[in-house]
Scaffold this motif. Structure first.
Motif, PDB file in Angstrom:
ATOM      1  N   ARG A  77       1.581  13.825 -10.685  1.00  0.00           N
ATOM      2  CA  ARG A  77       2.475  14.872 -11.174  1.00  0.00           C
ATOM      3  C   ARG A  77       2.468  14.955 -12.701  1.00  0.00           C
ATOM      4  O   ARG A  77       2.445  16.054 -13.266  1.00  0.00           O
ATOM      5  CB  ARG A  77       3.892  14.604 -10.651  1.00  0.00           C
ATOM      6  CG  ARG A  77       4.018  14.883  -9.155  1.00  0.00           C
ATOM      7  CD  ARG A  77       5.281  14.333  -8.543  1.00  0.00           C
ATOM      8  NE  ARG A  77       5.324  14.609  -7.102  1.00  0.00           N
ATOM      9  CZ  ARG A  77       5.747  13.756  -6.186  1.00  0.00           C
ATOM     10  NH1 ARG A  77       6.200  12.544  -6.542  1.00  0.00           N
ATOM     11  NH2 ARG A  77       5.737  14.097  -4.908  1.00  0.00           N
ATOM     12  N   ARG A  78       2.470  13.819 -13.368  1.00  0.00           N
ATOM     13  CA  ARG A  78       2.507  13.821 -14.837  1.00  0.00           C
ATOM     14  C   ARG A  78       1.197  14.330 -15.429  1.00  0.00           C
ATOM     15  O   ARG A  78       1.189  14.881 -16.538  1.00  0.00           O
ATOM     16  CB  ARG A  78       2.800  12.422 -15.352  1.00  0.00           C
ATOM     17  CG  ARG A  78       4.225  11.944 -15.047  1.00  0.00           C
ATOM     18  CD  ARG A  78       4.464  10.570 -15.654  1.00  0.00           C
ATOM     19  NE  ARG A  78       4.363  10.598 -17.104  1.00  0.00           N
ATOM     20  CZ  ARG A  78       4.353   9.510 -17.881  1.00  0.00           C
ATOM     21  NH1 ARG A  78       4.415   8.309 -17.310  1.00  0.00           N
ATOM     22  NH2 ARG A  78       4.262   9.614 -19.182  1.00  0.00           N
ATOM     23  N   ALA A  79       0.090  14.172 -14.694  1.00  0.00           N
ATOM     24  CA  ALA A  79      -1.208  14.607 -15.214  1.00  0.00           C
ATOM     25  C   ALA A  79      -1.507  16.069 -14.930  1.00  0.00           C
ATOM     26  O   ALA A  79      -2.466  16.622 -15.487  1.00  0.00           O
ATOM     27  CB  ALA A  79      -2.320  13.734 -14.623  1.00  0.00           C
ATOM     28  N   THR A  93       0.834  -1.208   0.000  1.00  0.00           N
ATOM     29  CA  THR A  93       0.000   0.000   0.000  1.00  0.00           C
ATOM     30  C   THR A  93       0.865   1.252   0.000  1.00  0.00           C
ATOM     31  O   THR A  93       0.563   2.226  -0.698  1.00  0.00           O
ATOM     32  CB  THR A  93      -0.934  -0.002   1.218  1.00  0.00           C
ATOM     33  OG1 THR A  93      -1.667  -1.223   1.255  1.00  0.00           O
ATOM     34  CG2 THR A  93      -1.900   1.169   1.158  1.00  0.00           C
ATOM     35  N   ALA A  94       1.938   1.244   0.788  1.00  0.00           N
ATOM     36  CA  ALA A  94       2.840   2.395   0.835  1.00  0.00           C
ATOM     37  C   ALA A  94       3.466   2.643  -0.536  1.00  0.00           C
ATOM     38  O   ALA A  94       3.601   3.791  -0.977  1.00  0.00           O
ATOM     39  CB  ALA A  94       3.917   2.174   1.883  1.00  0.00           C
ATOM     40  N   ASN A  95       3.861   1.592  -1.224  1.00  0.00           N
ATOM     41  CA  ASN A  95       4.437   1.737  -2.561  1.00  0.00           C
ATOM     42  C   ASN A  95       3.416   2.343  -3.528  1.00  0.00           C
ATOM     43  O   ASN A  95       3.752   3.207  -4.353  1.00  0.00           O
ATOM     44  CB  ASN A  95       4.901   0.383  -3.081  1.00  0.00           C
ATOM     45  CG  ASN A  95       5.571   0.486  -4.432  1.00  0.00           C
ATOM     46  OD1 ASN A  95       6.656   1.051  -4.577  1.00  0.00           O
ATOM     47  ND2 ASN A  95       4.923  -0.062  -5.453  1.00  0.00           N
ATOM     48  N   LEU A  96       2.154   1.915  -3.398  1.00  0.00           N
ATOM     49  CA  LEU A  96       1.098   2.432  -4.269  1.00  0.00           C
ATOM     50  C   LEU A  96       0.827   3.911  -3.997  1.00  0.00           C
ATOM     51  O   LEU A  96       0.764   4.723  -4.928  1.00  0.00           O
ATOM     52  CB  LEU A  96      -0.185   1.614  -4.065  1.00  0.00           C
ATOM     53  CG  LEU A  96      -1.423   2.078  -4.833  1.00  0.00           C
ATOM     54  CD1 LEU A  96      -1.244   1.874  -6.337  1.00  0.00           C
ATOM     55  CD2 LEU A  96      -2.666   1.334  -4.350  1.00  0.00           C
ATOM     56  N   LEU A  97       0.707   4.278  -2.714  1.00  0.00           N
ATOM     57  CA  LEU A  97       0.271   5.625  -2.355  1.00  0.00           C
ATOM     58  C   LEU A  97       1.398   6.645  -2.277  1.00  0.00           C
ATOM     59  O   LEU A  97       1.141   7.854  -2.379  1.00  0.00           O
ATOM     60  CB  LEU A  97      -0.469   5.592  -1.011  1.00  0.00           C
ATOM     61  CG  LEU A  97      -1.771   4.774  -0.966  1.00  0.00           C
ATOM     62  CD1 LEU A  97      -2.416   4.883   0.405  1.00  0.00           C
ATOM     63  CD2 LEU A  97      -2.739   5.223  -2.048  1.00  0.00           C
ATOM     64  N   THR A  98       2.623   6.197  -2.084  1.00  0.00           N
ATOM     65  CA  THR A  98       3.719   7.165  -1.925  1.00  0.00           C
ATOM     66  C   THR A  98       4.727   7.137  -3.070  1.00  0.00           C
ATOM     67  O   THR A  98       5.631   7.977  -3.120  1.00  0.00           O
ATOM     68  CB  THR A  98       4.465   6.935  -0.603  1.00  0.00           C
ATOM     69  OG1 THR A  98       5.111   5.653  -0.630  1.00  0.00           O
ATOM     70  CG2 THR A  98       3.505   6.997   0.577  1.00  0.00           C
ATOM     71  N   PHE A  99       4.567   6.198  -4.007  1.00  0.00           N
ATOM     72  CA  PHE A  99       5.486   6.134  -5.143  1.00  0.00           C
ATOM     73  C   PHE A  99       4.737   6.129  -6.479  1.00  0.00           C
ATOM     74  O   PHE A  99       4.870   7.047  -7.287  1.00  0.00           O
ATOM     75  CB  PHE A  99       6.386   4.901  -5.030  1.00  0.00           C
ATOM     76  CG  PHE A  99       7.337   4.757  -6.181  1.00  0.00           C
ATOM     77  CD1 PHE A  99       8.424   5.616  -6.312  1.00  0.00           C
ATOM     78  CD2 PHE A  99       7.149   3.770  -7.147  1.00  0.00           C
ATOM     79  CE1 PHE A  99       9.307   5.494  -7.395  1.00  0.00           C
ATOM     80  CE2 PHE A  99       8.030   3.644  -8.224  1.00  0.00           C
ATOM     81  CZ  PHE A  99       9.110   4.514  -8.345  1.00  0.00           C
ATOM     82  N   THR A 100       3.916   5.100  -6.701  1.00  0.00           N
ATOM     83  CA  THR A 100       3.226   4.970  -7.992  1.00  0.00           C
ATOM     84  C   THR A 100       2.214   6.094  -8.214  1.00  0.00           C
ATOM     85  O   THR A 100       2.221   6.759  -9.249  1.00  0.00           O
ATOM     86  CB  THR A 100       2.506   3.612  -8.072  1.00  0.00           C
ATOM     87  OG1 THR A 100       3.460   2.572  -7.866  1.00  0.00           O
ATOM     88  CG2 THR A 100       1.832   3.434  -9.412  1.00  0.00           C
ATOM     89  N   MET A 101       1.334   6.296  -7.241  1.00  0.00           N
ATOM     90  CA  MET A 101       0.284   7.309  -7.395  1.00  0.00           C
ATOM     91  C   MET A 101       0.840   8.725  -7.558  1.00  0.00           C
ATOM     92  O   MET A 101       0.391   9.471  -8.454  1.00  0.00           O
ATOM     93  CB  MET A 101      -0.670   7.243  -6.200  1.00  0.00           C
ATOM     94  CG  MET A 101      -1.856   8.200  -6.303  1.00  0.00           C
ATOM     95  SD  MET A 101      -2.760   8.322  -4.740  1.00  0.00           S
ATOM     96  CE  MET A 101      -1.566   9.236  -3.728  1.00  0.00           C
ATOM     97  N   PRO A 102       1.806   9.164  -6.761  1.00  0.00           N
ATOM     98  CA  PRO A 102       2.343  10.519  -6.941  1.00  0.00           C
ATOM     99  C   PRO A 102       2.923  10.757  -8.339  1.00  0.00           C
ATOM    100  O   PRO A 102       2.811  11.868  -8.873  1.00  0.00           O
ATOM    101  CB  PRO A 102       3.419  10.618  -5.865  1.00  0.00           C
ATOM    102  CG  PRO A 102       2.950   9.695  -4.793  1.00  0.00           C
ATOM    103  CD  PRO A 102       2.339   8.543  -5.520  1.00  0.00           C
TER     104      PRO A 102
END
Length: 549
Positions: free
Chosen positions: A147-149, A134-143
């Motif tokens: 940012r790109r959008a 969950t941390a990888n999803l919310l603090t790495f992938t999602m950000p």
């Protein structure tokens, strides 16, 4: 971000419901993140989240100076781009737009920030929380996706500007219809056919549309300039032709063009009077105190049709009700396809008139009332007709579809009328009145919510749950997106907070939707899209426990 990581570490390997402790606000380096609603278990609807990024960090602040329609299109484009970036990440979903450009809440512009509203499926092992994933999803992938959008250098700016300018052009074209005496406009080179019955994408290699010279008009678009195409005049217009030649295809393109479309859709320069309502027969639907006397009277057993109600309408009564409800809701244009209409509502030919006396027939067919709609109520009708030539007597314009191309056969039709005069008798009176405005019982809506634990649920465009009731909406062909139904539910919720009877529901809903900030009184959800008042009332009229008088 550190606070979010700390909370996740604390609930690692806990029961899934412990995710509820994550609700709240978190500050990342360049955006703020909000977890508003967490799912109760892995199989429940995904958690609702938001991300807000200040304009100064996006290089998109210039969008705030653009017109409301340009901004609507820009928000639509950003939502589409976010969806593309996240398409390989199953856990992240945004309300992905279709071919129409609606006013959605997936992306919101505020004075100080750009806000994304989307859903996240929080990971688990069965019903156990896996904090690391969950941390990888919310603090790495999602950000990375956020940012790109939301920064200019990562967005295809030429495509964004074209997207927005195309929408502004459509709005401008639609505003010119009334002054030109038109109910619709179909630009040359439009692509009308769709890829398949279950796809709204344009058909490859379809013949581009070309206007007949006699119906050609030029409208002015602010970005594209002059656009030539076929003007569909106000009044009564028939679309005729052989089977499989494109009659219904033309009607479908026109009915869907009450909304704007994306570049490349093929219909991006087709525009229709935004009040246009497509009506059809709908066996089994409910009807609430509708005045059907212009079309149906003298029913057996003395049943009153001036305040007609039923929970099981026939084809003819359902179509007559829909017509009256549409005009009551503010429609100035009706769209009708013979294929989906009740034949006895549309026509009663001379042989049937000879066999069944008028005193024994409660239905006055539309063919005998349609000219009164035009002349006395200023309501236009666009009608696809392949089986009855009696409508030629009242048609102002007749368009023949031949091999998916339009021909103006109005003069030929007049010749046919002169050489083949009808022998059927005119039925009905020579006057028609607008339907009375019915009042809506607010308490009835509130009771439905309370009985159903305030549930407003939508899974697709064919049904909607409001409280305990599931409303069948399969016949509503002009609903462009299920998110519009979600908005309709929340509009009802708001009106249900009042007391007594709402004197003019259509006017009340129109006022609620009039502002560019119409969604501010609704929850901070990203799957809400602005409907037309026509659809708000059409759905309400199909709610079996709604109370009108």
């Amino acid at each position: 971000m550190q606070l979010l990581e700390a909370k996740l570490h604390k609930i690692d390997r806990h029961n899934y419901r412990s995710y509820s402790s994550l609700r709240g606000e978190y500050h990342f380096v360049d955006f703020d993140f909000f977890i508003d609603i967490t799912q109760s278990d892995p199989f429940a609807p995904a958690s609702r989240v938001r991300a807000r990024r200040k304009w100064s960090l996006t290089d998109l602040e210039w969008l705030k100076e653009q017109s409301p329609d340009y901004q609507r299109a820009a928000r639509d484009f950003i939502a589409r781009h976010f969806a593309e970036l996240a398409q390989q990440i199953n856990e992240i979903q945004i309300d992905r737009p279709g071919q129409a450009v609606l006013d959605r809440t997936a992306v919101v512009f505020d004075d100080d920030a750009l806000e994304l509203r989307f859903r996240v499926d929080l990971p688990s092992d069965g019903r156990t929380i896996i904090a690391k994933k969950t941390a990888n999803l919310l603090t790495f992938t999602m950000p990375k996706i956020i940012r790109r959008a939301t920064i200019a250098r990562e967005l295809p700016m030429d495509e964004l500007k074209r997207h927005c300018e195309t929408v502004e052009d459509q709005v401008a074209l639609r505003k010119q219809l009334a002054d030109k005496g038109l109910m619709a406009f179909v630009a040359d080179d439009s692509i009308l056919p769709r890829l398949a019955g279950n796809s709204d994408l344009p058909m490859a290699d379809a013949l581009p549309f070309v206007s007949p010279e006699s119906l050609a008009v030029e409208l002015e678009a602010p970005h594209r300039g002059k656009i030539r195409g076929m003007g569909v005049p106000k009044g009564i217009t028939m679309i005729v032709g052989g089977g499989f030649h494109g009659k219904s295809t033309l009607l479908n393109a026109i009915e869907n063009s009450v909304y704007d479309h994306i570049p490349g859709d093929g219909r991006e320069y087709i525009v229709t009077d935004e009040s246009a309502s497509k009506i059809r027969a709908e066996d089994g639907r409910c009807v609430h105190n509708v005045d059907l006397t212009p079309y149906i009277s003298n029913l057996p057993m003395g049943k009153d049709t001036s305040m007609f109600s039923t929970q099981n309408a026939s084809g003819s009564t359902s179509q007559a009700s829909w017509l009256q409800e549409s005009i009551e809701a503010g429609s100035n244009a009706l769209l009708i396809d013979e294929d989906t209409s009740a034949s006895n509502f549309m026509i009663r030919d001379e042989r049937m008139q000879a066999l069944i006396a008028k005193d024994d027939e409660p239905i006055t067919p539309l063919v005998d009332r349609i000219s009164l709609l035009r002349d006395q109520l200023d309501v236009s009708v666009l009608l696809v007709m392949g089986g009855s030539g009696d409508y030629l007597d009242v048609a102002d314009t007749v368009i023949q579809m031949h091999n998916y191309q339009a021909l103006d056969v109005t003069e030929k039709a007049k010749g046919v009328v002169a050489s083949h005069p009808t022998r059927r008798q005119l039925e009905g009176s020579s006057e028609i009145a607008r339907p009375r405005t019915r009042k809506l019982n607010r308490a009835g809506l509130k009771a439905q919510l309370e009985d159903g634990k305030f549930r407003i649920q939508v899974k697709d465009k064919t049904s909607m749950r409001f409280g305990r009731e599931f409303i069948d909406l399969q016949a509503l062909e002009q609903v462009a997106d299920s998110s519009q139904l979600h908005a309709i539910g929340w509009l009802w919720f708001q009106i249900a907070q009042g007391k007594g009877w709402e004197k003019s529901p259509s006017k009340a809903f129109s006022q609620m939707l009039a502002s560019d900030e119409w969604f501010r009184t609704m929850p901070n959800y990203g799957d809400i899209a602005k409907p037309r008042v026509i659809e708000v009332m059409a759905v309400l009229n199909r709610m079996r426990k709604a109370e009108f008088k």
